[in-house]
Write a protein that holds these residues in place. Structure first.
Motif, PDB file in Angstrom:
ATOM      1  N   ILE A 241       0.781  -1.247  -0.031  1.00  0.00           N
ATOM      2  CA  ILE A 241       0.182  -0.009   0.031  1.00  0.00           C
ATOM      3  C   ILE A 241       0.905   1.327   0.207  1.00  0.00           C
ATOM      4  CG2 ILE A 241      -1.821   1.259   1.259  1.00  0.00           C
ATOM      5  CD1 ILE A 241      -2.816  -1.374   2.123  1.00  0.00           C
ATOM      6  N   ARG A 242       1.914   1.186   0.879  1.00  0.00           N
ATOM      7  CA  ARG A 242       2.839   2.613   0.948  1.00  0.00           C
ATOM      8  C   ARG A 242       4.083   2.320   0.280  1.00  0.00           C
ATOM      9  NH1 ARG A 242       6.697   1.250   3.996  1.00  0.00           N
ATOM     10  NH2 ARG A 242       6.480  -0.317   5.558  1.00  0.00           N
ATOM     11  N   GLY A 243       4.429   1.131  -0.265  1.00  0.00           N
ATOM     12  CA  GLY A 243       5.737   0.832  -0.647  1.00  0.00           C
ATOM     13  C   GLY A 243       5.846   1.589  -2.057  1.00  0.00           C
ATOM     14  N   ARG A 244       7.287   1.953  -2.311  1.00  0.00           N
ATOM     15  CA  ARG A 244       7.572   2.723  -3.414  1.00  0.00           C
ATOM     16  C   ARG A 244       8.355   1.735  -4.537  1.00  0.00           C
ATOM     17  NH1 ARG A 244       9.874   8.023  -0.416  1.00  0.00           N
ATOM     18  NH2 ARG A 244      10.173   6.335   0.952  1.00  0.00           N
ATOM     19  N   ARG A 245       8.535   2.196  -5.862  1.00  0.00           N
ATOM     20  CA  ARG A 245       9.173   1.538  -6.747  1.00  0.00           C
ATOM     21  C   ARG A 245      10.864   1.767  -6.293  1.00  0.00           C
ATOM     22  NH1 ARG A 245       7.241   3.871 -10.896  1.00  0.00           N
ATOM     23  NH2 ARG A 245       5.907   2.144 -11.286  1.00  0.00           N
ATOM     24  N   LEU A 246      11.747   0.838  -6.509  1.00  0.00           N
ATOM     25  CA  LEU A 246      13.082   0.819  -6.226  1.00  0.00           C
ATOM     26  C   LEU A 246      13.837   0.449  -7.384  1.00  0.00           C
ATOM     27  CD1 LEU A 246      12.849  -1.543  -3.009  1.00  0.00           C
ATOM     28  CD2 LEU A 246      12.874   1.232  -3.172  1.00  0.00           C
ATOM     29  N   ALA A 247      15.104   0.968  -7.677  1.00  0.00           N
ATOM     30  CA  ALA A 247      16.080   0.711  -8.874  1.00  0.00           C
ATOM     31  C   ALA A 247      17.307   0.534  -8.378  1.00  0.00           C
ATOM     32  CB  ALA A 247      15.695   1.743  -9.682  1.00  0.00           C
ATOM     33  N   GLN A 248      18.062  -0.375  -8.890  1.00  0.00           N
ATOM     34  CA  GLN A 248      19.542  -0.744  -8.558  1.00  0.00           C
ATOM     35  C   GLN A 248      20.227  -1.202  -9.634  1.00  0.00           C
ATOM     36  OE1 GLN A 248      20.445  -4.479  -6.501  1.00  0.00           O
ATOM     37  NE2 GLN A 248      21.523  -3.099  -5.047  1.00  0.00           N
ATOM     38  N   GLN A 249      21.259  -0.370  -9.869  1.00  0.00           N
ATOM     39  CA  GLN A 249      22.178  -0.922 -11.200  1.00  0.00           C
ATOM     40  C   GLN A 249      22.990  -2.041 -10.992  1.00  0.00           C
ATOM     41  OE1 GLN A 249      22.080   1.274 -13.899  1.00  0.00           O
ATOM     42  NE2 GLN A 249      23.112  -0.009 -15.143  1.00  0.00           N
ATOM     43  N   ASN A 250      22.990  -3.056 -11.865  1.00  0.00           N
ATOM     44  CA  ASN A 250      23.638  -4.236 -11.439  1.00  0.00           C
ATOM     45  C   ASN A 250      24.491  -4.424 -12.761  1.00  0.00           C
ATOM     46  OD1 ASN A 250      22.444  -6.361  -9.355  1.00  0.00           O
ATOM     47  ND2 ASN A 250      21.162  -4.475  -9.550  1.00  0.00           N
ATOM     48  N   ASP A 251      25.595  -3.922 -12.847  1.00  0.00           N
ATOM     49  CA  ASP A 251      26.477  -3.826 -13.981  1.00  0.00           C
ATOM     50  C   ASP A 251      25.828  -3.130 -15.108  1.00  0.00           C
ATOM     51  OD1 ASP A 251      28.721  -5.055 -12.569  1.00  0.00           O
ATOM     52  OD2 ASP A 251      28.172  -6.887 -13.277  1.00  0.00           O
ATOM     53  N   GLU A 252      25.839  -3.871 -16.158  1.00  0.00           N
ATOM     54  CA  GLU A 252      25.034  -3.073 -17.438  1.00  0.00           C
ATOM     55  C   GLU A 252      23.451  -2.946 -17.272  1.00  0.00           C
ATOM     56  OE1 GLU A 252      25.356  -7.377 -18.689  1.00  0.00           O
ATOM     57  OE2 GLU A 252      26.315  -6.021 -17.254  1.00  0.00           O
ATOM     58  N   TRP A 253      22.954  -3.543 -16.173  1.00  0.00           N
ATOM     59  CA  TRP A 253      21.569  -3.660 -16.394  1.00  0.00           C
ATOM     60  C   TRP A 253      21.086  -2.879 -15.045  1.00  0.00           C
ATOM     61  CZ3 TRP A 253      18.790  -4.425 -20.348  1.00  0.00           C
ATOM     62  CH2 TRP A 253      19.168  -5.289 -21.556  1.00  0.00           C
ATOM     63  N   CYS A 254      19.929  -2.063 -15.087  1.00  0.00           N
ATOM     64  CA  CYS A 254      19.304  -1.575 -14.052  1.00  0.00           C
ATOM     65  C   CYS A 254      18.025  -2.274 -13.755  1.00  0.00           C
ATOM     66  CB  CYS A 254      18.831   0.042 -14.179  1.00  0.00           C
ATOM     67  SG  CYS A 254      17.943   0.839 -12.988  1.00  0.00           S
ATOM     68  N   VAL A 255      18.045  -2.854 -12.406  1.00  0.00           N
ATOM     69  CA  VAL A 255      17.060  -3.783 -12.169  1.00  0.00           C
ATOM     70  C   VAL A 255      15.891  -2.765 -11.307  1.00  0.00           C
ATOM     71  CG1 VAL A 255      16.241  -5.572 -10.534  1.00  0.00           C
ATOM     72  CG2 VAL A 255      18.204  -5.629 -11.829  1.00  0.00           C
ATOM     73  N   VAL A 256      14.709  -2.863 -11.944  1.00  0.00           N
ATOM     74  CA  VAL A 256      13.573  -2.005 -11.161  1.00  0.00           C
ATOM     75  C   VAL A 256      12.463  -2.872 -10.473  1.00  0.00           C
ATOM     76  CG1 VAL A 256      11.867  -0.408 -11.607  1.00  0.00           C
ATOM     77  CG2 VAL A 256      14.044  -0.335 -13.028  1.00  0.00           C
ATOM     78  N   GLN A 257      12.391  -2.786  -9.237  1.00  0.00           N
ATOM     79  CA  GLN A 257      11.268  -3.313  -8.687  1.00  0.00           C
ATOM     80  C   GLN A 257      10.098  -2.682  -8.451  1.00  0.00           C
ATOM     81  OE1 GLN A 257      11.869  -5.713  -4.661  1.00  0.00           O
ATOM     82  NE2 GLN A 257      10.204  -4.002  -3.923  1.00  0.00           N
TER      83      GLN A 257
END
Length: 629
Positions: A241-257
């Motif tokens: 309900i209150r959680g926000r989108r997260l993003a992390q760079q993993n070498d050449e790719w950015c992983v988005v949750q």
């Protein structure tokens, strides 16, 4: 017609199917039961009109098995199974396990290490253009850069290493149905980026909007404080309900949750558990003796999901979440009636529960509106002032179940939160002891050192002792001889040798002799693992000691079974190291006998029953005479 889902071309032909919509590749043997994630997801897709087949435990040494059901119309679904494949294969001491309850005959070796990555890479080799969606506990807990205990390194997101298109985390039903609908409507998999409960990958942060940035994979590898910061940010946003989108760079790719999927409603939970499961393993495993994992759940009932208990070593908060989702009484009673008709049912329902049996409602009434409190535990180490402790619904459910024709007894064997039980002003404990305990009740205090229980997120020693008193008093009132079976854990972050000795003395004084001891295993995705790896509590920043040397871990483990002769030598070393030689001897408070007496007379001594004192033949001290050959 074979009512199991297709696992071969012959099964597809029997149904008149040329092509499947989805092919599910699983690290587990095929068990069509609602305690197995692949069975739930495949049956749910089937219910919504999709053609689904399963490839269980393929031979990963070539692509042959992966081509068994042909190219699916929409996507491959990949899961390592009901357990992380590394945990499935290796012990806390990193020794290979030889048994696998999720494989035919309980035999190990039917799945690769890092099964999700291996399966996805094989599929990509065979079908480069077909979408691959990974999920299950392994993918769920490894969705960002994570510490891997078995290789002792920080690894990239499993989404990058597997090169899958999407990752579904959590229980997956709501997210998977939404993805399936998008694919069916012709949406390209790379454009499916707004489904709650999923992760996707993009080239960089310019492709993402409205997100919190986590320290990169390179940063968390280089600096443990950065790892703790990344974990803290992700941990605090695990709310639908209150959680926000997260993003992390993993070498050449950015992983988005994306934020977690919304909890299932009672109606949706009923739909999941009312699906037409066969409730056993596929007949192909009959010659091997079946699949052992079904024995624990075949005559049990899942009544709810989620847990607000807050154990820091548990992955449930990152997989099922803190918000309780429950089934209706009507759905559970329908399943119970079905159990009474199954072959082998002898009148006993083995369990009614979930991750925690006596959590049948949300911890407070506001959670479904505003979400869970950010960084604030519901129950332990201290209960929240807004916590509602109420067993009334669960009690009514148990009464209805035991009144069913054909049901002799209904047991409760999944975990009971005794601290929550003590807060409730109802008769749950008395009714539990009167009707639902089979002589022994399993509970998990985990430790008794206040320092360690605080870091575990568990209630302290005083709460546990109060429950022991209440349990004994209730059973005396009922005229029953029933016992508690407490589970304890060694080497959890924060546990020093002095804490292990304190636990050993507690076990001595309580007369407990644990037959099983669980070493702490730093599994991916838990707060305790973050503490173990970084030496920091990610939510407070305080330094945390962890026993990492094999010798110290063996000492802590042996102290929990100090009474076993095979552990005497290592317990003596631990006691001398901690300057607790007062616990070596023959007095009532001693844990182990001196070495010289034990060595001199070893040929004449056989194992003494647990709990009985040993007598030194030289001094005559001791409460019980030792047994002789």
């Amino acid at each position: 017609m074979n009512r199991f889902l297709p696992i071969s071309r012959a099964d597809m032909e029997e149904r008149g199917w040329e092509t499947l919509d989805f092919v599910f590749v699983s690290g587990d043997a095929y068990v069509d039961h609602p305690s197995f994630g692949p069975a739930i997801l495949c049956r749910l897709l089937e219910k919504h009109g999709y053609k689904v087949g399963i490839i269980p435990q393929p031979d990963w040494h070539s692509t042959r098995d992966f081509a068994r059901l042909g190219r699916p119309r929409l996507a491959f679904l990949v899961s390592a199974g009901n357990m992380d494949s590394q945990l499935n294969q290796f012990t806390a001491a990193k020794k290979r396990r030889h048994e696998d309850a999720y494989s035919p005959g309980g035999e190990g070796g039917h799945r690769p290490a890092r099964a999700t990555i291996v399966y996805a890479n094989r599929l990509r080799e065979l079908y480069p253009k077909v979408p691959i969606i990974i999920g299950g506990i392994e993918a769920s807990l490894r969705r960002f850069a994570h510490y891997d205990y078995w290789s002792d390194e920080v690894r990239r997101s499993i989404l990058v290493d597997s090169m899958a298109d999407l990752l579904v985390y959590g229980m997956g039903e709501r997210a998977l149905l939404e993805i399936a609908a998008d694919l069916h409507q012709g949406v390209a998999v790379e454009n499916i980026q707004d489904v709650a409960g999923t992760c996707f990958r993009v080239p960089g942060f310019d492709y993402v909007y409205d997100y919190l940035k986590l320290p990169s994979f390179a940063a968390v590898c280089a600096e443990k404080r950065a790892f703790a910061e990344a974990f803290r940010t992700a941990y605090l946003e695990q709310d639908p309900i209150r959680g926000r989108r997260l993003a992390q760079q993993n070498d050449e790719w950015c992983v988005v949750q994306n934020p977690p999927a919304k909890p299932l409603t009672e109606t949706e939970m009923d739909e999941v558990y009312d699906l037409p499961y066969q409730r056993t393993y596929h007949p192909i495993y009959e010659k091997a003796g079946g699949v052992p994992a079904i024995k624990e759940v075949q005559f049990s009932l899942v009544s709810q999901r989620g847990c607000f208990g807050g154990c820091n070593f548990c992955a449930i908060i990152s997989h099922e979440g803190r918000i309780i989702q429950r089934r209706s009484h009507a759905s559970i009673l329908r399943e119970a009636r079905l159990l009474t008709q199954l072959p082998g049912f002898k009148g006993y329902i083995h369990d009614v529960g979930g991750p925690t049996a006596n959590f049948r409602r949300t911890s407070c009434d506001a959670q479904l509106v505003r979400g869970t409190c950010r960084g604030k535990p519901c129950l332990s180490p201290e209960p929240c002032a807004h916590l509602v402790a109420d067993h009334s619904d669960y009690l009514q459910l148990l009464r209805e179940l035991r009144a069913l024709p054909g049901v002799k007894k209904v047991f409760v064997r999944s975990g009971i939160r005794f601290d929550y039980l003590l807060l409730a002003k109802d008769d749950f404990l008395e009714e539990l002891c009167a009707h639902h305990v089979s002589g022994q009740l399993k509970i998990a205090p985990e430790h008794i050192s206040d320092r360690v229980t605080r870091l575990m997120g568990k209630s302290n020693r005083a709460v546990y002792l109060e429950f022991v008193r209440r349990f004994r008093r209730v059973n005396e009132k009922l005229g029953k001889k029933q016992y508690l079976v407490p589970y304890f854990m060694s080497s959890h972050p924060g546990a020093e040798l002095s804490d292990a000795i304190e636990l050993a003395e507690f076990l001595r004084d309580m007369g407990y002799h644990p037959q099983q001891v669980q070493d702490f295993i730093p599994t991916p995705g838990t707060l305790s693992t973050c503490m173990w790896y970084t030496g920091l509590h990610p939510l407070t920043g305080e330094p945390v000691y962890s026993a990492k040397r094999p010798e110290e871990k063996r000492m802590q483990r042996a102290l929990m079974q100090y009474w076993l002769p095979r552990n005497h030598a290592i317990v003596r070393r631990a006691l001398r190291l901690a300057h607790r030689e007062d616990l070596i001897g023959y007095g009532a408070h001693a844990l182990v006998p001196p070495a010289e007496c034990e060595t001199a007379h070893r040929p004449r001594v056989r194992t003494v029953a647990a709990g009985k004192r040993r007598e030194c033949p030289r001094s005559g001290h001791g409460e019980k005479k030792r047994k002789r050959r």
